[in-house]
Design a protein around this motif. Structure first.
Motif, PDB file in Angstrom:
ATOM      1  N   LEU A 487       0.796  -1.225   0.000  1.00  9.30           N
ATOM      2  CA  LEU A 487       0.000   0.000   0.000  1.00  9.30           C
ATOM      3  C   LEU A 487       0.830   1.277   0.000  1.00  9.30           C
ATOM      4  N   LYS A 488       2.096   1.163   0.363  1.00  8.67           N
ATOM      5  CA  LYS A 488       2.933   2.356   0.405  1.00  8.67           C
ATOM      6  C   LYS A 488       2.995   3.006  -0.975  1.00  8.67           C
ATOM      7  N   ASN A 489       2.862   4.312  -1.009  1.00  6.44           N
ATOM      8  CA  ASN A 489       2.894   5.099  -2.249  1.00  6.44           C
ATOM      9  C   ASN A 489       1.730   4.791  -3.175  1.00  6.44           C
ATOM     10  N   THR A 490       0.610   4.330  -2.609  1.00 13.69           N
ATOM     11  CA  THR A 490      -0.611   4.141  -3.391  1.00 13.69           C
ATOM     12  C   THR A 490      -1.709   5.034  -2.811  1.00 13.69           C
ATOM     13  N   PRO A 491      -2.821   5.214  -3.534  1.00 12.26           N
ATOM     14  CA  PRO A 491      -3.918   6.032  -3.004  1.00 12.26           C
ATOM     15  C   PRO A 491      -4.540   5.464  -1.732  1.00 12.26           C
ATOM     16  N   PHE A 492      -4.277   4.183  -1.430  1.00 11.27           N
ATOM     17  CA  PHE A 492      -4.881   3.557  -0.262  1.00 11.27           C
ATOM     18  C   PHE A 492      -4.054   3.748   1.009  1.00 11.27           C
ATOM     19  N   ALA A 493      -2.853   4.265   0.861  1.00  8.12           N
ATOM     20  CA  ALA A 493      -1.939   4.327   2.000  1.00  8.12           C
ATOM     21  C   ALA A 493      -2.517   5.132   3.162  1.00  8.12           C
ATOM     22  N   ALA A 494      -3.166   6.234   2.863  1.00 14.75           N
ATOM     23  CA  ALA A 494      -3.637   7.126   3.925  1.00 14.75           C
ATOM     24  C   ALA A 494      -4.647   6.457   4.847  1.00 14.75           C
ATOM     25  N   THR A 495      -5.425   5.528   4.313  1.00 14.97           N
ATOM     26  CA  THR A 495      -6.473   4.908   5.120  1.00 14.97           C
ATOM     27  C   THR A 495      -6.125   3.505   5.598  1.00 14.97           C
ATOM     28  N   LEU A 496      -5.223   2.817   4.900  1.00 16.34           N
ATOM     29  CA  LEU A 496      -4.954   1.420   5.233  1.00 16.34           C
ATOM     30  C   LEU A 496      -3.558   1.172   5.793  1.00 16.34           C
ATOM     31  N   ILE A 497      -2.743   2.220   5.910  1.00 14.69           N
ATOM     32  CA  ILE A 497      -1.492   2.104   6.654  1.00 14.69           C
ATOM     33  C   ILE A 497      -1.617   2.992   7.888  1.00 14.69           C
ATOM     34  N   GLU A 498      -1.523   2.379   9.038  1.00 19.49           N
ATOM     35  CA  GLU A 498      -1.679   3.118  10.288  1.00 19.49           C
ATOM     36  C   GLU A 498      -0.514   2.786  11.209  1.00 19.49           C
ATOM     37  N   ASP A 499       0.164   3.812  11.680  1.00 16.43           N
ATOM     38  CA  ASP A 499       1.329   3.644  12.557  1.00 16.43           C
ATOM     39  C   ASP A 499       2.366   2.713  11.930  1.00 16.43           C
ATOM     40  N   GLY A 500       2.532   2.843  10.614  1.00 18.69           N
ATOM     41  CA  GLY A 500       3.530   2.052   9.912  1.00 18.69           C
ATOM     42  C   GLY A 500       3.113   0.638   9.583  1.00 18.69           C
ATOM     43  N   ILE A 501       1.886   0.265   9.878  1.00 20.26           N
ATOM     44  CA  ILE A 501       1.410  -1.099   9.646  1.00 20.26           C
ATOM     45  C   ILE A 501       0.531  -1.136   8.405  1.00 20.26           C
ATOM     46  N   ASP A 502       1.016  -1.844   7.389  1.00 21.00           N
ATOM     47  CA  ASP A 502       0.221  -2.097   6.190  1.00 21.00           C
ATOM     48  C   ASP A 502      -0.731  -3.236   6.509  1.00 21.00           C
ATOM     49  N   ARG A 503      -2.007  -2.929   6.501  1.00 17.94           N
ATOM     50  CA  ARG A 503      -3.009  -3.926   6.898  1.00 17.94           C
ATOM     51  C   ARG A 503      -2.937  -5.184   6.030  1.00 17.94           C
ATOM     52  N   THR A 504      -2.612  -5.004   4.758  1.00 18.08           N
ATOM     53  CA  THR A 504      -2.583  -6.180   3.885  1.00 18.08           C
ATOM     54  C   THR A 504      -1.412  -7.103   4.191  1.00 18.08           C
ATOM     55  N   SER A 505      -0.395  -6.611   4.888  1.00 11.61           N
ATOM     56  CA  SER A 505       0.741  -7.455   5.251  1.00 11.61           C
ATOM     57  C   SER A 505       0.411  -8.395   6.400  1.00 11.61           C
ATOM     58  N   VAL A 506      -0.522  -7.986   7.240  1.00 12.58           N
ATOM     59  CA  VAL A 506      -0.751  -8.727   8.484  1.00 12.58           C
ATOM     60  C   VAL A 506      -2.166  -9.279   8.606  1.00 12.58           C
ATOM     61  N   GLU A 507      -3.010  -9.065   7.582  1.00 15.25           N
ATOM     62  CA  GLU A 507      -4.356  -9.625   7.660  1.00 15.25           C
ATOM     63  C   GLU A 507      -4.261 -11.144   7.796  1.00 15.25           C
ATOM     64  N   GLY A 508      -5.088 -11.685   8.660  1.00 12.81           N
ATOM     65  CA  GLY A 508      -4.999 -13.105   8.953  1.00 12.81           C
ATOM     66  C   GLY A 508      -4.174 -13.400  10.184  1.00 12.81           C
ATOM     67  N   VAL A 509      -3.359 -12.424  10.609  1.00  5.95           N
ATOM     68  CA  VAL A 509      -2.614 -12.545  11.869  1.00  5.95           C
ATOM     69  C   VAL A 509      -3.127 -11.517  12.869  1.00  5.95           C
ATOM     70  N   ILE A 510      -3.338 -10.297  12.398  1.00 10.75           N
ATOM     71  CA  ILE A 510      -3.843  -9.260  13.299  1.00 10.75           C
ATOM     72  C   ILE A 510      -5.206  -9.640  13.861  1.00 10.75           C
ATOM     73  N   ASP A 511      -5.942 -10.456  13.102  1.00  8.15           N
ATOM     74  CA  ASP A 511      -7.249 -10.934  13.543  1.00  8.15           C
ATOM     75  C   ASP A 511      -7.230 -12.443  13.805  1.00  8.15           C
ATOM     76  N   LEU A 512      -6.097 -12.951  14.283  1.00  5.45           N
ATOM     77  CA  LEU A 512      -5.958 -14.372  14.605  1.00  5.45           C
ATOM     78  C   LEU A 512      -7.153 -14.824  15.438  1.00  5.45           C
ATOM     79  N   PRO A 513      -7.910 -15.825  14.971  1.00  3.27           N
ATOM     80  CA  PRO A 513      -9.160 -16.165  15.653  1.00  3.27           C
ATOM     81  C   PRO A 513      -9.005 -17.084  16.855  1.00  3.27           C
ATOM     82  N   TYR A 514      -7.866 -17.715  17.008  1.00  7.38           N
ATOM     83  CA  TYR A 514      -7.712 -18.709  18.061  1.00  7.38           C
ATOM     84  C   TYR A 514      -7.652 -18.057  19.445  1.00  7.38           C
TER      85      TYR A 514
END
Length: 737
Positions: A487-514
Motif C-alpha cells: 500500500l505504500k505510495n498508493t492512493p490507499f496508503a492514507a487509510t490502510l497504513i496506520e502507525d507504519g502497519i500495512d493492513r494487507t501485510s498482516v491480515e490473517g494474523v492481526i485478527d488471529l481467531p484462536y
C-alpha cells in the motif's frame, strides 16, 4: 473469434464518442433507472444513453420495447461471475424471466458506479462486488418493477395492487389483461420513481432466482464459442500494434536509445521512449515483435535491483529474528514464552514471489480523438485508471473515455494503482499523435512480458513462536511478519497504513481467531525494489499458510488431534468452527490412511468469508500428489450456488498451483528466471485433484468467494504431507528432499 468494431466514416482520425466502440446496443424508447443518481447526469448514465430515442434517467436498469432488460454492471467481469450475480439480484426483484436479462459493463464513472465499500471509487477487488451491491441492485430491480406495475395500472385503469408480475409479464387477473414489461417501458419512463430506500424487498422465502442452482451464466455461451471480445480482439481500420521493450532488471530506465534499425524494418511506424521502456509501433504484431529486438538501448542500471531471491530470503530471515513494529499485543506473549514450565515451539515459514499469470495477458487499445482519448481494456480500477491515463496522455480526466471490456482473468493484476498497461498505451497513442500518425493502436503484453514484468505477490517470511502449558494448552503466540508493503505510495496508503502497519501485510494474523491469551504480532516492511501487487487473496495467501501450519505444529507438540485443538480454540467464532466441522465430516476426518497417505486441514476467514479445506495426499518416491480437496464455505446467503462452487474450486486450483509449483525467482544478478508456463508452472488437468465444495446454508448478507478459496489450500496440503511422512514443509512451493 475476433469481432470488428466499426469506426464512423465522417472522420478517419477523430471518431465520435457514440460509435467508436459499440459495446452496448439499444433501439427504441425504453426505461433506464438506478439508485440515487442525479437526473442531471442522465445523458452519461450508459454508453447508449446519448441516443436520442432512449430515455435514460438513471444508471442500472434499462427496459426496452423488445422486452429485454439490460443491467449495467459496475464491476469488471473477469471470469468470477459478477455478470451473473448482479444480474440475478435485479432479475429477482423485477420478476423477470432469466432469458430476457442482458448484463453489460457500465462506463467508467465513480460518481454513478462507485464500489460502496470503497467510497468514491469505482473498482473491483477484495471479493467485494456482490457484497457491496447486494442491496443496491435489488433496490434497482424493485424500483423498476414498481414503475412498470404503475404504468400498467394507469393504462388499464385498475389499482396497482391488483397487478401481478412474473417472468417479465404484467397480469391483471380480474380483467384478463396482460402485457410484457417492454410494452409498458415507454409509459413507465415518464413516471416519477419512488425513493429506492422506501421500497420493500422480497423475503428470502419468496426468492425464485437467488439461491437457484443451474442458472445459466449469461456470458458463458459466447466464451465457449470464442465470441467474447477481449481488449486484444478490438480491431479498427488502420489500427497499429505496439509492444514495449522493458528493462531486464527492476529499477533500470532507458538511457541512450537507437531505433534506426527498427525504423528501417518493414511496417514499423514509430519507436517511442517511455519512462520505463521503449515502445515500437508497427502495422502488425509480428512486425512489432521483430522490431522490438532490433532497438538498441543502453540501460541506466544505477537504481536497478541486482539482488537475487536467495540473498533476499536470507535478509528476510534475519529480520524475522529481530523485533519489528508491533501490530497486535494481547496479554504478555514474551513472558508466557519465557515461563520455565512452558513447552516452546518455533518455526519459520517462507513464500516466494508469485506471478498472477491470468490466461489473458495484459492488453489495451487507445486512440486520440477530437475530445481527448478513447481507451478500451479490461479495467479493474477505472477511477485510478482514468486519472493515470489522463496524466500519460497530457489531458484532463474528463477528456478520457474508458471503455470497459471483459477480461480473461486478473487475480489482482489488472488493479495496479499505476495502471501500467493503460498508461503505456495512452502514452503511445499520444506519442503517435505528436508525430502526426493518426491511427488507433493496440498494445499487447506477451506471456514473457507478463511473467517477467513484475507486480508480484511479494516474498514473505513468517517467524512464529508458541508456548504450551504443561497440560498441552496454547498459552502464547508470537508472530513476526516480514514482507514488503503493498500500500505504500498508493492512493490507499492514507487509510490502510496506520502507525507504519500495512493492513494487507498482516491480515490473517492481526485478527488471529484462536483463543490464545497472549499474542504478539510484529511487522518488518523491507523495500526490495521489486514491484509488488495484491495477488488473489492478498496477504491471506501467505499469512494463512503460516498460521494454519503452526497451529498444526502446536497440536502435534501437544499430542492433540489438529481438528480437536482447532475446535477448542474457535468457540468464539461459530461460523468458522462450523465450516471446519463440515469439511472434516465430509472428508471423513480421522479414518485410517494407507502408508504414504495423509489428511491435513486448514480453516481461515478472509474478506468476511469462512473457508475450511481438508487435503488428502499421497507421497510416493518423494513426489506429492493431492488426491482430493474437500472444502466447506460460508459466504452468507448463497446467491448463485454454481458460481460459488466454481470460484471455490478455481481458487483451490490457484492455491494448489502456488502450493506445489508456482514461484518467481531472481538469479544472483537480479534477473527473473521464469518466462512462461513451462517454467512458471500451474496445475494442469493431469495433476488436478478431485474437488468437493460444500456450501454452508446461511441467511447472513452475502460475502465474496473470488479470493477466499485460496488461503487454506497450501497449509492443508502441507499438513497432509506431514501426516503422511512425518516431515514438516515450511517453504512454498512444497518440496520433499
Amino acid at each position: 473469434m475476433t469481432r470488428v468494431f466499426e469506426r464512423p466514416t465522417s472522420s478517419p482520425l477523430h471518431p465520435s464518442r457514440r460509435t467508436v466502440l459499440k459495446v452496448m446496443a439499444g433501439a427504441g424508447a425504453g426505461l433506464t433507472l438506478g439508485i440515487t443518481l442525479p437526473q442531471a447526469r442522465a445523458q452519461d448514465a450508459s454508453p447508449s444513453a446519448d441516443d436520442s430515442d432512449t430515455f435514460a434517467p438513471n444508471a442500472f436498469v434499462r427496459v426496452l420495447p423488445d422486452n429485454t432488460v439490460t443491467v449495467l454492471i459496475k464491476h469488471l467481469e473477469m471470469g468470477q461471475g459478477v455478470f451473473t450475480g448482479l444480474t440475478t439480484l435485479v432479475a429477482e426483484e423485477m420478476d423477470t424471466a432469466w432469458e430476457q436479462m442482458r448484463p453489460e459493463h457500465s462506463p467508467a464513472d465513480a460518481k454513478l458506479y462507485n464500489n460502496l465499500h470503497w467510497g468514491p471509487v469505482q473498482g473491483t477487488g477484495g471479493s467485494s462486488s456482490l457484497a457491496n451491491a447486494f442491496e443496491q441492485m435489488r433496490r434497482a430491480g424493485a424500483v423498476a418493477r414498481i414503475l412498470l406495475v404503475q404504468a400498467a395500472a394507469d393504462a388499464w385503469g385498475v389499482p396497482a395492487g391488483e397487478i401481478e408480475t412474473r417472468d417479465g409479464l404484467l397480469r391483471h387477473a380480474a380483467s384478463g389483461r396482460e402485457a410484457t414489461f417492454g410494452a409498458m417501458a415507454e409509459r413507465a419512463a415518464v413516471l416519477k420513481a419512488p425513493d429506492p430506500a422506501s421500497v420493500t424487498l422480497k423475503s428470502s422465502e419468496d426468492f425464485r432466482l437467488i439461491g437457484r442452482d443451474h442458472l445459466s451464466r449469461p456470458d458463458s455461451a459466447k466464451k465457449v464459442r470464442g465470441q467474447t471480445t477481449y481488449a486484444a480482439d478490438v480491431r479498427l481500420p488502420g489500427m497499429l500494434s505496439a509492444l514495449v521493450r522493458r528493462p531486464s532488471r527492476f529499477g533500470a530506465v532507458p538511457g541512450r536509445i537507437d531505433g534506426e534499425a527498427a525504423l528501417a524494418m518493414s511496417g514499423v511506424r514509430a519507436v517511442l521512449p517511455l519512462p520505463h521502456g521503449v515502445a515500437v509501433v508497427a502495422e502488425s504484431h509480428w512486425q512489432a515483435v521483430k522490431a522490438r529486438e532490433a532497438i538498441k538501448i543502453e540501460w541506466d542500471e544505477s537504481g536497478a535491483v541486482k539482488t537475487g531471491s536467495k540473498a533476499l530470503l536470507e535478509q528476510y530471515r534475519d529480520l524475522g529474528g529481530t523485533s519489528g513494529t508491533t501490530f497486535r499485543s494481547d496479554g504478555d506473549a514474551l513472558a508466557a514464552l519465557a515461563e520455565p514450565e512452558s513447552q516452546v515451539i518455533e518455526a519459520v515459514y517462507d513464500v516466494p514471489f508469485a506471478a498472477h499469470a491470468p490466461m489473458e495477458p495484459l492488453s489495451a487499445g487507445a486512440m486520440m480523438t477530437d475530445t481527448g482519448i478513447e481507451v478500451w481494456a479490461g479495467a479493474q480500477s477505472p477511477t485510478f485508471d482514468v486519472l493515470n491515463i489522463a496524466a500519460a496522455a497530457r489531458l484532463k480526466p474528463d477528456q478520457v473515455r474508458l471503455r470497459i471490456i471483459q477480461a480473461g482473468g486478473s487475480f489482482g493484476r489488472r488493479a495496479s494503482p499505476n495502471s501500467d498497461s493503460l498508461v503505456e498505451v495512452a502514452a503511445i497513442a499520444r506519442g503517435l499523435a505528436d508525430q502526426g500518425i493518426e491511427a488507433p493502436v493496440t498494445l499487447t503484453w506477451t506471456r514473457e512480458d507478463d511473467i517477467r514484468g513484475g507486480y508480484y505477490r511479494p516474498m514473505a517470511v513468517h517467524a512464529v513462536a508458541g508456548a504450551l502449558t504443561q497440560d498441552g494448552q496454547p498459552s502464547a503466540w508470537r508472530h513476526r511478519v516480514v514482507t514488503q508493503s503493498l500500500l505504500k505510495n498508493t492512493p490507499f496508503a492514507a487509510t490502510l497504513i496506520e502507525d507504519g502497519i500495512d493492513r494487507t501485510s498482516v491480515e490473517g494474523v492481526i485478527d488471529l481467531p484462536y483463543a490464545i491469551a497472549n499474542v504478539k504480532g510484529e511487522l518488518h516492511s523491507p523495500e526490495p525494489g521489486i514491484p509488488g501487487l495484491w495477488w488473489r487473496s492478498v496477504g491471506h495467501s501467505h499469512t494463512a499458510f503460516a498460521v494454519e501450519s503452526f497451529i498444526d505444529e502446536m497440536a502435534h507438540a501437544a499430542g492433540a488431534d489438529p481438528l480437536v485443538m482447532r475446535r477448542d480454540l474457535l468457540q468464539d467464532h461459530p461460523r468458522l468452527l462450523n465450516v471446519l466441522n463440515v469439511a472434516a465430516k465430509e472428508a471423513g476426518w480421522g479414518l485410517p490412511q494407507q502408508e504414504g497417505q495423509g489428511q491435513g486441514l486448514a480453516v481461515h476467514t478472509s474478506f468476511n468469508t469462512h473457508v475450511a479445506h481438508v487435503a488428502e495426499v499421497t507421497v510416493k518416491d518423494g513426489a506429492i500428489r493431492v488426491d482430493r480437496l474437500i472444502c466447506a464455505v460460508d459466504c452468507g446467503l448463497p446467491v448463485n450456488p454454481d458460481v460459488i462452487r466454481a470460484q471455490i474450486a478455481g481458487g483451490s486450483i490457484f492455491g494448489l498451483s502456488a502450493a506445489l509449483r508456482g514461484r518467481v525467482t531472481l538469479d544472483d544478478t537480479g534477473l527473473v528466471s521464469q518466462s512462461n508456463f513451462h517454467d512458471y508452472e500451474i496445475i494442469r488437468m493431469g495433476g488436478a485433484p478431485e474437488i468437493e465444495v460444500h456450501i454452508v446454508p446461511s441467511t447472513e448478507p452475502p460475502t465474496g468467494v473470488g479470493e477466499p478459496g485460496v488461503p487454506t489450500v497450501a497449509p492443508a496440503v502441507a499438513n497432509a504431507v506431514f501426516a503422511a511422512t512425518g516431515k514438516r514443509l515450511r517453504s512454498l512451493p512444497l518440496r520433499l528432499g
